[in-house]
Design an enzyme around this catalytic site. Structure first.
Site, short mmCIF file in Angstrom:
data_model
loop_
_atom_site.label_atom_id
_atom_site.label_comp_id
_atom_site.label_asym_id
_atom_site.label_seq_id
_atom_site.Cartn_x
_atom_site.Cartn_y
_atom_site.Cartn_z
N CYS A 1 157.87 10.99 -83.54
CA CYS A 1 157.01 11.96 -84.23
C CYS A 1 157.56 13.39 -84.14
O CYS A 1 157.18 14.24 -84.93
CB CYS A 1 155.59 11.91 -83.67
SG CYS A 1 154.81 10.32 -83.94
N HIS B 1 152.41 18.80 -86.06
CA HIS B 1 152.45 17.35 -86.29
C HIS B 1 151.01 16.89 -86.44
O HIS B 1 150.13 17.28 -85.67
CB HIS B 1 153.13 16.67 -85.11
CG HIS B 1 153.01 15.18 -85.14
ND1 HIS B 1 153.27 14.44 -86.27
CD2 HIS B 1 152.63 14.29 -84.18
CE1 HIS B 1 153.08 13.17 -86.01
NE2 HIS B 1 152.68 13.05 -84.75
N ASN C 1 148.61 9.76 -89.35
CA ASN C 1 149.82 10.17 -88.62
C ASN C 1 151.02 9.52 -89.30
O ASN C 1 151.20 8.31 -89.22
CB ASN C 1 149.68 9.72 -87.16
CG ASN C 1 150.87 10.12 -86.31
OD1 ASN C 1 151.91 10.51 -86.83
ND2 ASN C 1 150.70 10.02 -85.00
O1 UT7 Z 1 152.13 10.89 -83.00
C1 UT7 Z 1 152.44 10.65 -81.68
C2 UT7 Z 1 151.44 11.24 -80.82
N1 UT7 Z 1 150.23 10.43 -80.82
C3 UT7 Z 1 149.11 11.02 -80.56
O2 UT7 Z 1 149.09 12.21 -80.39
C4 UT7 Z 1 147.89 10.19 -80.38
C5 UT7 Z 1 147.19 10.64 -79.13
N2 UT7 Z 1 145.96 9.96 -78.84
C6 UT7 Z 1 144.88 10.04 -79.62
O3 UT7 Z 1 144.90 10.59 -80.69
C7 UT7 Z 1 143.58 9.47 -79.10
O4 UT7 Z 1 143.74 9.14 -77.73
C8 UT7 Z 1 143.06 8.24 -79.87
C9 UT7 Z 1 142.57 8.66 -81.25
C10 UT7 Z 1 144.19 7.22 -80.00
C11 UT7 Z 1 141.90 7.59 -79.13
O5 UT7 Z 1 140.89 8.53 -78.86
P1 UT7 Z 1 140.22 8.62 -77.41
O6 UT7 Z 1 139.14 9.60 -77.49
O7 UT7 Z 1 141.33 8.89 -76.43
O8 UT7 Z 1 139.61 7.19 -77.25
P2 UT7 Z 1 139.94 6.05 -76.16
O9 UT7 Z 1 141.32 5.53 -76.36
O10 UT7 Z 1 139.58 6.57 -74.81
O11 UT7 Z 1 138.90 4.96 -76.58
C12 UT7 Z 1 137.52 5.18 -76.45
C13 UT7 Z 1 136.80 3.90 -76.80
C14 UT7 Z 1 137.33 2.68 -76.06
O12 UT7 Z 1 136.21 1.88 -75.74
P3 UT7 Z 1 135.62 1.87 -74.25
O13 UT7 Z 1 136.77 1.42 -73.39
O14 UT7 Z 1 135.23 3.29 -73.98
O15 UT7 Z 1 134.51 0.91 -74.34
C15 UT7 Z 1 138.19 1.98 -77.08
O16 UT7 Z 1 138.24 0.59 -76.87
O17 UT7 Z 1 136.98 3.62 -78.20
C16 UT7 Z 1 137.44 2.27 -78.36
N3 UT7 Z 1 138.28 2.21 -79.54
C17 UT7 Z 1 137.79 2.05 -80.78
N4 UT7 Z 1 136.53 1.88 -81.22
C18 UT7 Z 1 136.35 1.74 -82.55
C19 UT7 Z 1 139.63 2.33 -79.63
N5 UT7 Z 1 140.01 2.23 -80.91
C20 UT7 Z 1 138.89 2.06 -81.64
C21 UT7 Z 1 138.65 1.89 -83.03
N6 UT7 Z 1 137.36 1.76 -83.42
N7 UT7 Z 1 139.64 1.92 -83.93
#
Ligand code: UT7
Length: 323
Positions: free
Chosen positions: A114, A250, A280
């Site tokens: 990225c 980005h 992304n």
């Molecule tokens: O381009 C390279 C760089 N990449 C990035 O910068 C991405 C960086 N990360 C992010 O953007 C975020 O961490 C995400 C958007 C990927 C995730 O957001 P988050 O606030 O960190 O959520 P999380 O991973 O902590 O997940 C929260 C909850 C989890 O459930 P529990 O464990 O709290 O019950 C996940 O299982 O959301 C759940 N979850 C979803 N729920 C509905 C994960 N993906 C989904 C989904 N739909 N698609």
């Protein structure tokens, strides 16, 4: 006299197929509300069957050449930033060279995921400043839809396909911050974090693999490292957030974009945001945002622009340029 790499043209291409968040609701346990609120993404474009990264790159390159009023053979160097090249080799860049009918100069790929476009810009700047090229076509192009695991809801909703291209040309400057062109660059990587964002396959392991990400960990590094690299690049030429007309970040996550702008002391009305429409697109996201930002009338000649990106590696960096 100082040689500067000055922006001469910009363009982009997005595949026709637009996929709204609601389409994922039919495939996996997710919701439009979750995707929007956690990432800011509302829709993304996916390449058609058979459409490759170099196909997208050629379309973006043609748009940039038209914007610059140049022909393909006016270019000395093509650099394509991509992690999703059509083939293992030759490079996507030589495919673009052929696709443009360009028979001179040289072409190669840069792979910094990225952050790839920032690394490619830095390389193009070095070629121009050292006199090895007069005009460079710098492209970010990706088909991340090809490496997504459609059963992994934590990643498959976040990425899209597309391409953006920028043409840089050597020009004489005064050696001050008022010069147009690239003013400062900061590049970093740290392989200790290679396993928080990666593809679990490749040529040497003999399978294509899928993208794997520990989202929360990457998020934490992004918020910390993006503002730091932008600050470092600006500091190299005695500038700060106050001097910035546009951050062109980005486009991975709206919450990361907002947190970085806040840390830099730049209000959101001076940030180009396209993540809602593109998702992304990895190395393509910054040149796409530059092109859309210009099209919207946001970025104008003379504006101080800061780009910053982080991705797999981890690799991250920033470029300061006067448009
Ligand atoms: O381009 C390279 C760089 N990449 C990035 O910068 C991405 C960086 N990360 C992010 O953007 C975020 O961490 C995400 C958007 C990927 C995730 O957001 P988050 O606030 O960190 O959520 P999380 O991973 O902590 O997940 C929260 C909850 C989890 O459930 P529990 O464990 O709290 O019950 C996940 O299982 O959301 C759940 N979850 C979803 N729920 C509905 C994960 N993906 C989904 C989904 N739909 N698609």
């Amino acid at each position: 006299m100082t040689i500067r790499a000055v922006v001469k043209g910009v363009g982009h291409y997005l595949p026709e197929r637009v996929v709204p968040n609601s389409e994922f609701e039919k495939m996996i346990d997710t919701s439009d509300e979750w995707i929007r609120s956690r990432s800011g993404i509302e829709r993304r474009h996916f390449a058609a069957e058979g459409q490759t990264t170099s196909d997208l790159a050629v379309r973006a390159a043609k748009a940039a050449l038209e914007d610059a009023g140049l022909e393909a053979n006016d270019i000395d160097a093509i650099i394509v930033a991509t992690s999703t090249a059509d083939l293992t080799f030759p490079s996507a860049a030589t495919m673009v060279q052929n696709g443009l009918g360009m028979t001179n100069g040289f072409a190669f790929d840069v792979q910094a995921v990225c952050a790839g476009f920032v690394f490619a810009l830095s390389n193009a700047n070095a070629l121009i400043v050292s006199g090895q090229a007069k005009r460079a076509l710098v492209i970010g192009a990706e088909t991340f839809s090809r490496i997504l695991d459609w059963e992994d809801r934590g990643t498959c909703v976040l990425f899209g396909d597309g391409a953006g291209a920028l043409i840089l040309e050597a020009a004489e400057g005064e050696g001050t911050n008022e010069d147009r062109g690239i003013l400062a660059v900061d590049l970093n990587s740290d392989g200790r974090y290679r396993d928080i964002l990666y593809v679990d396959g490749g040529v040497s392991t003999q399978n294509t693999g899928f993208l794997r990400m520990q989202g929360k960990e990457v998020f934490r590094h992004a918020v910390e490292k993006l503002a730091a690299t932008a600050h470092t690049a600006l500091g190299k030429v005695g500038l700060s957030g106050e001097d910035v007309d546009w951050i062109v970040p980005h486009q991975a996550n709206l919450r990361i974009i907002k947190a970085t702008a806040q840390k830099m002391g730049v209000p959101m009305d001076r940030v180009v945001v396209t993540v809602q429409d593109h998702g992304n697109t990895s190395a393509a996201s910054i040149p796409l945002a530059l092109s859309v930002g210009k099209e919207r009338g946001q970025i104008k000649p003379g504006d101080l622009v800061v780009t910053e990106a982080i991705g797999g590696g981890l690799a991250w960096g920033s470029v300061v340029l006067r448009w």
